[in-house]
Design a protein around this motif. Sequence first.
Motif, short mmCIF file in Angstrom:
data_model
loop_
_atom_site.label_atom_id
_atom_site.label_comp_id
_atom_site.label_asym_id
_atom_site.label_seq_id
_atom_site.Cartn_x
_atom_site.Cartn_y
_atom_site.Cartn_z
N SER A 240 7.01 9.28 5.59
CA SER A 240 6.41 8.78 4.34
C SER A 240 5.21 9.61 3.89
CB SER A 240 5.98 7.32 4.51
OG SER A 240 4.97 7.20 5.50
N THR A 241 4.65 10.43 4.79
CA THR A 241 3.51 11.26 4.39
C THR A 241 3.90 12.73 4.22
OG1 THR A 241 2.84 11.66 6.70
CG2 THR A 241 1.89 9.73 5.59
N GLU A 242 5.19 13.02 4.28
CA GLU A 242 5.66 14.40 4.11
C GLU A 242 5.26 14.91 2.72
OE1 GLU A 242 7.22 17.82 5.34
OE2 GLU A 242 7.45 16.02 6.58
N ASN A 243 4.56 16.03 2.69
CA ASN A 243 4.03 16.55 1.42
C ASN A 243 5.11 16.73 0.36
OD1 ASN A 243 1.27 16.78 2.23
ND2 ASN A 243 1.80 18.62 3.38
N THR A 244 6.28 17.17 0.77
CA THR A 244 7.35 17.46 -0.19
C THR A 244 7.99 16.20 -0.78
OG1 THR A 244 8.89 17.70 1.66
CG2 THR A 244 7.92 19.72 0.76
N VAL B 75 11.19 -0.04 1.75
CA VAL B 75 10.34 -1.16 1.35
C VAL B 75 11.16 -2.45 1.32
CG1 VAL B 75 9.03 -2.17 -0.57
CG2 VAL B 75 8.71 0.24 0.03
N SER B 76 12.36 -2.39 0.76
CA SER B 76 13.22 -3.57 0.68
C SER B 76 13.61 -4.08 2.06
CB SER B 76 14.49 -3.23 -0.12
OG SER B 76 14.16 -2.77 -1.42
N THR C 44 2.85 1.36 4.29
CA THR C 44 3.91 2.37 4.22
C THR C 44 3.56 3.64 4.99
OG1 THR C 44 3.04 3.17 2.12
CG2 THR C 44 4.78 1.52 2.03
N LEU C 45 2.40 3.63 5.64
CA LEU C 45 2.07 4.78 6.50
C LEU C 45 2.60 4.57 7.92
CD1 LEU C 45 -1.61 5.68 5.45
CD2 LEU C 45 0.55 6.59 4.58
N GLU C 46 3.08 3.36 8.21
CA GLU C 46 3.66 3.09 9.53
C GLU C 46 4.97 3.86 9.67
OE1 GLU C 46 4.23 -1.00 10.27
OE2 GLU C 46 2.10 -1.48 10.45
N GLN C 47 4.99 4.83 10.54
CA GLN C 47 6.15 5.70 10.66
C GLN C 47 7.38 5.00 11.26
OE1 GLN C 47 6.19 9.09 9.37
NE2 GLN C 47 4.56 7.89 8.42
N GLU C 48 7.14 3.89 11.95
CA GLU C 48 8.27 3.15 12.52
C GLU C 48 9.18 2.62 11.42
OE1 GLU C 48 9.17 -0.94 15.08
OE2 GLU C 48 7.10 -0.23 14.84
N SER D 79 0.86 -1.19 0.00
CA SER D 79 0.00 0.00 0.00
C SER D 79 0.89 1.23 0.00
CB SER D 79 -0.90 0.00 1.24
OG SER D 79 -1.70 1.16 1.28
N ALA D 80 0.90 1.93 -1.13
CA ALA D 80 1.79 3.09 -1.28
C ALA D 80 1.38 4.22 -0.32
CB ALA D 80 1.76 3.59 -2.72
N PRO D 81 2.33 5.06 0.09
CA PRO D 81 2.01 6.18 1.00
C PRO D 81 1.25 7.28 0.27
CG PRO D 81 4.29 6.33 0.29
CD PRO D 81 3.77 5.04 -0.27
N ALA D 82 0.76 8.23 1.04
CA ALA D 82 0.03 9.36 0.47
C ALA D 82 0.47 10.63 1.18
CB ALA D 82 -1.47 9.17 0.65
N PRO D 83 0.42 11.76 0.50
CA PRO D 83 0.80 13.02 1.16
C PRO D 83 -0.19 13.40 2.25
CG PRO D 83 -0.09 13.43 -1.03
CD PRO D 83 0.07 11.96 -0.91
N GLN D 84 0.32 14.02 3.30
CA GLN D 84 -0.53 14.39 4.44
C GLN D 84 -1.69 15.28 4.03
OE1 GLN D 84 0.18 13.05 7.59
NE2 GLN D 84 -1.93 13.72 7.93
N VAL D 85 -1.47 16.15 3.06
CA VAL D 85 -2.54 17.06 2.63
C VAL D 85 -3.71 16.28 2.05
CG1 VAL D 85 -1.57 17.42 0.31
CG2 VAL D 85 -2.99 19.19 1.34
N SER D 86 -3.45 15.16 1.41
CA SER D 86 -4.53 14.33 0.87
C SER D 86 -5.23 13.55 1.97
CB SER D 86 -3.98 13.36 -0.18
OG SER D 86 -3.35 14.05 -1.24
N ILE D 87 -4.45 13.02 2.89
CA ILE D 87 -5.02 12.27 4.02
C ILE D 87 -5.95 13.17 4.82
CG2 ILE D 87 -4.45 11.12 6.20
CD1 ILE D 87 -1.85 10.18 4.87
#
Length: 334
Positions: free
Chosen positions: A294-298, A319-320, A285-289, A250-258
Amino acid sequence: MQTSKNQIVRTFIFCVVFVTAVCLINFLLVPYSSLMKKFENYHRVQAKGNIDYLVIGSSLEGDGLMQDVMAEELGGNTVVFTPQGSNPEVEYLLLLDVSSKNRVKTAIIGWDLFQNLMNPYYRYPRSEQLNRELIKECWKSNELTKIMLSRYAEQRYSQTFFQFCSFQDNIKNISKVLKSKKERRENPENLVLVADGTPIDVNDIHNPSYNFDKLLSDEYTDIINPKDFEYVLKIRDFCKKNGIELYFLSAPAPQVSIDAIAIYWSMHYNSKIAFKEAGINFIDTLEQEHFPYSTENTNFKDCYGHITKTYRETYTRAVSSYINTKAFYGSKYE
């Protein structure tokens, strides 16, 4: 009168020469190395052999994962095979297609919330306009991967030749284009994206290139489409039967979208539960640990979650590393 006709002829010839010159310059400036890489990988998956790590997904995986870095981190033959657009049914058929010619050890399949959940009517690659019957016919004739890539090529090259706006962008970014061609020559295994895009600027969020307004206009649901999950289970069963280690990514998403989608976390949670109950490894990939920032907008070039070139290597290594860790501790299948 004769002078007037001559003027018309000269004007016509000038227009033809001008348009032809624009098209040729545009084509030369944009070799679409990402497209070339897709065709190289098409030939790789058609050749009989062993694939240790096979990635099948949408442009989120194609833009986000660096094939050479994954191979380095995971220590095996790695192929990132992501034709334009994707969904579980297409991914299932592509997996069967590739596996019929290769011994696949591990499959990593993309699970895109924005496609599979946020827009329940997104069924097949919109750009190719392929219906379900055609998809299946292509697969039966062993032409699915080739057809999808050729349709993508037609779309890409038509954009290259006939969109004047791309010509303007290419001229403006000529130094980046030439640099990308040089990088490709020096490191052909690394997929170099020519049109990388700029990181999201929340102060200019309504910039059309970020697709924020388009994101808000989509329809949403936090219920997994039964047809999609039917093919998720088919992928699982096929992998179990053939001894293929399976991960859904599951690919990450920018915080602004979340933040903009009220039911985003509900959708995400329902996905995790569904995959857990099905006994499928789910890479969140949203797990910050495991995936810090991973959700940083930039880190994104649009609100749908396409990753910037500068973040790709960090993301690919994360991911690897996650896959290596899970492989060490064992699969969740049993």
